[in-house]
Write an enzyme that holds these catalytic residues in place. Structure first.
Site, PDB file in Angstrom:
ATOM      1  NE  ARG A  49       0.389   1.487   3.271  1.00 36.53           N
ATOM      2  CZ  ARG A  49       1.361   2.223   3.801  1.00 36.53           C
ATOM      3  NH1 ARG A  49       2.316   1.936   3.635  1.00 36.53           N
ATOM      4  NH2 ARG A  49       0.858   3.786   3.750  1.00 36.53           N
ATOM      5  CB  ALA A  51       0.421   7.237  -3.454  1.00 38.39           C
ATOM      6  CD  GLN A 195      -2.506   2.462   6.831  1.00 39.74           C
ATOM      7  OE1 GLN A 195      -3.465   2.891   7.867  1.00 39.74           O
ATOM      8  NE2 GLN A 195      -3.336   2.508   5.578  1.00 39.74           N
ATOM      9  CG  ASP A 236      -2.929   8.392  -1.027  1.00 41.67           C
ATOM     10  OD1 ASP A 236      -2.869   8.796   0.109  1.00 41.67           O
ATOM     11  OD2 ASP A 236      -2.610   7.136  -1.475  1.00 41.67           O
TER      12      ASP A 236
HETATM   13  O1  MRU Z   1      -4.406   2.973   2.393  1.00 40.27           O
HETATM   14  P1  MRU Z   1      -2.907   3.195   2.069  1.00 40.27           P
HETATM   15  O2  MRU Z   1      -2.279   2.680   3.272  1.00 40.27           O
HETATM   16  O3  MRU Z   1      -2.487   2.973   0.750  1.00 40.27           O
HETATM   17  O4  MRU Z   1      -2.964   4.894   2.119  1.00 40.27           O
HETATM   18  C1  MRU Z   1      -1.323   5.465   2.293  1.00 40.27           C
HETATM   19  C2  MRU Z   1      -1.382   7.192   2.485  1.00 40.27           C
HETATM   20  O5  MRU Z   1      -2.488   7.780   2.726  1.00 40.27           O
HETATM   21  C3  MRU Z   1      -0.021   7.505   2.402  1.00 40.27           C
HETATM   22  O6  MRU Z   1      -0.033   8.715   3.090  1.00 40.27           O
HETATM   23  C4  MRU Z   1       0.278   8.082   0.882  1.00 40.27           C
HETATM   24  O7  MRU Z   1      -0.037   7.024  -0.210  1.00 40.27           O
HETATM   25  C5  MRU Z   1       1.542   8.487   0.630  1.00 40.27           C
HETATM   26  S1  MRU Z   1       2.586   7.322   0.687  1.00 40.27           S
HETATM   27  C6  MRU Z   1       4.252   7.931   0.195  1.00 40.27           C
END
Ligand code: MRU
Length: 358
Positions: A49, A51, A195, A236
């Site tokens: 997971r 972005a 996370q 994202d």
């Molecule tokens: O649902 P996720 O864990 O994929 O969400 C991740 C985030 O919101 C992060 O802050 C974002 O992707 C930036 S990662 C460098």
């Protein structure tokens, strides 16, 4: 250079190994993906997971698919695989950007299959390497914004695990530490997927960076106590006007930072900016299963995956996975091409027009 944790490993032409982020921090298990379907399932289920990391993984998924022996037309098989990968998660634009880049290789290739497969693998490897380089440039630009001693609040995980291996928000923190600054991090646990506690606390602790875990609901209290000098989060998808979608709860932190006069920074590669979105209202927000709100799962100290419930059976629950922070609450957006500040329409357009530094 010091090596940080990484979310994936490419076994050229054979497999993509993904560190299973659902069961960190107690177990480090690698999931083997051999085709696009395996990668799509892993992205949907949150094995990988963040972005940039899902963009890189999807690119490798396309490359894997193109190397499989099959009688059918390779071009159409690869396009189908790309659409399957695209359907996994809607909000992070890096996923769509990476797949579009892979499809441009397909479109421009009229030759034989083996040559196309090689080109796709090379393109995915380039996307991977460029993301790592972008993280380091974000780190350089962002580190300058932090003072010699600072306590920084972050939300979710925008670290090595969410990227090719250094991080965006956590890349800024790493670069500041590498530059000799004394940085302490407060990590929001980031309900419902956790996370912050499972990933951010783990990867910072592994790097020896001072980290304190708090629940999301404690952030306001610590702002009142003047605990934080800055907030740094990832994104994202960022609209042309600077509105930024990030993990649910980010907006709340931005409002708190604004109220308390604390700078709120968004760190993201230029590939997170979606020029097709005029404002945050155009950004699709993923709605995930309510089961992730009523239940929690993770590996116990015994290494087994456990799920527990803490809500009455059958209760209605909602789970928007992201929210949008309006540009007016963002002090600066730190990208690999430089730092954008208000008015964002102009500063973002200027960054998009700059060619990539070499
Ligand atoms: O649902 P996720 O864990 O994929 O969400 C991740 C985030 O919101 C992060 O802050 C974002 O992707 C930036 S990662 C460098």
């Amino acid at each position: 250079m010091h090596s940080h944790v990484k979310p994936l490993e490419w076994k050229a032409g054979e497999a993509l190994l993904l560190l299973d982020q659902r069961i960190l921090p107690h177990q480090e298990v690698w999931v083997t993906c051999r085709n696009a379907q395996d990668v799509a399932t892993a992205i949907r289920d949150m094995v990988v997971r963040g972005a940039p990391a899902i963009g890189v993984s999807a690119a490798f998924g396309v490359a894997l698919e193109s190397s499989l022996p099959s009688a059918g037309d390779l071009h159409s098989r690869v396009r189908t695989a790309a659409e399957l990968l695209r359907s996994t998660r809607p909000t992070a634009v890096n996923l769509h950007w990476a797949l579009d880049r892979m499809l441009r290789v397909v479109d421009s290739h009229a030759g034989e299959s083996a040559a196309l497969s090689k080109k796709l693998a090379a393109e995915a490897e380039a996307i991977h390497a460029e993301d790592l380089a972008a993280n380091h440039r974000i780190g350089q630009y962002g580190a300058e914004l932090l003072s010699q001693r600072a306590t920084v609040l972050t939300h979710c995980n925008a670290g090595a695990l969410a990227t090719s291996g250094y991080g965006t928000a956590l890349g800024v923190i790493r670069a500041a530490c590498e530059a000799g600054k004394t940085i302490s991090v407060f990590a929001d646990e980031t309900r419902p997927f956790l996370q912050g506690s499972r990933l951010t606390a783990w990867e910072l602790q592994k790097d020896g960076i001072d980290v304190t875990l708090i629940t999301d609901s404690m952030a306001g209290h610590f702002f009142q106590k003047k605990q934080f000098d800055a907030v740094i989060v990832g994104a994202d998808r960022i609209a042309r006007n600077g509105d930024a979608a990030n993990k649910i709860g980010t907006y709340t932190v931005a409002v708190l930072a604004h109220t308390h006069g604390i700078p709120f920074y968004v760190a993201a590669p230029i590939t997170t900016i979606d020029a097709a979105c005029a404002s945050g209202a155009d950004i699709p927000i993923e709605e995930r299963s309510s089961g992730e709100v009523t239940h929690a799962s993770g590996s116990g100290e015994d290494g087994q995956l456990h799920t527990i419930s803490f809500a009455p059976a059958g209760v209605e629950a909602r789970h928007p996975a992201f929210d949008v922070t309006p540009a007016s609450l963002i002090t600066a957006i730190i990208t690999d091409r430089g730092v954008a500040r208000a008015p964002y329409d102009e500063s973002i357009a200027a960054l998009l027009a700059t060619s990539e530094p070499r």
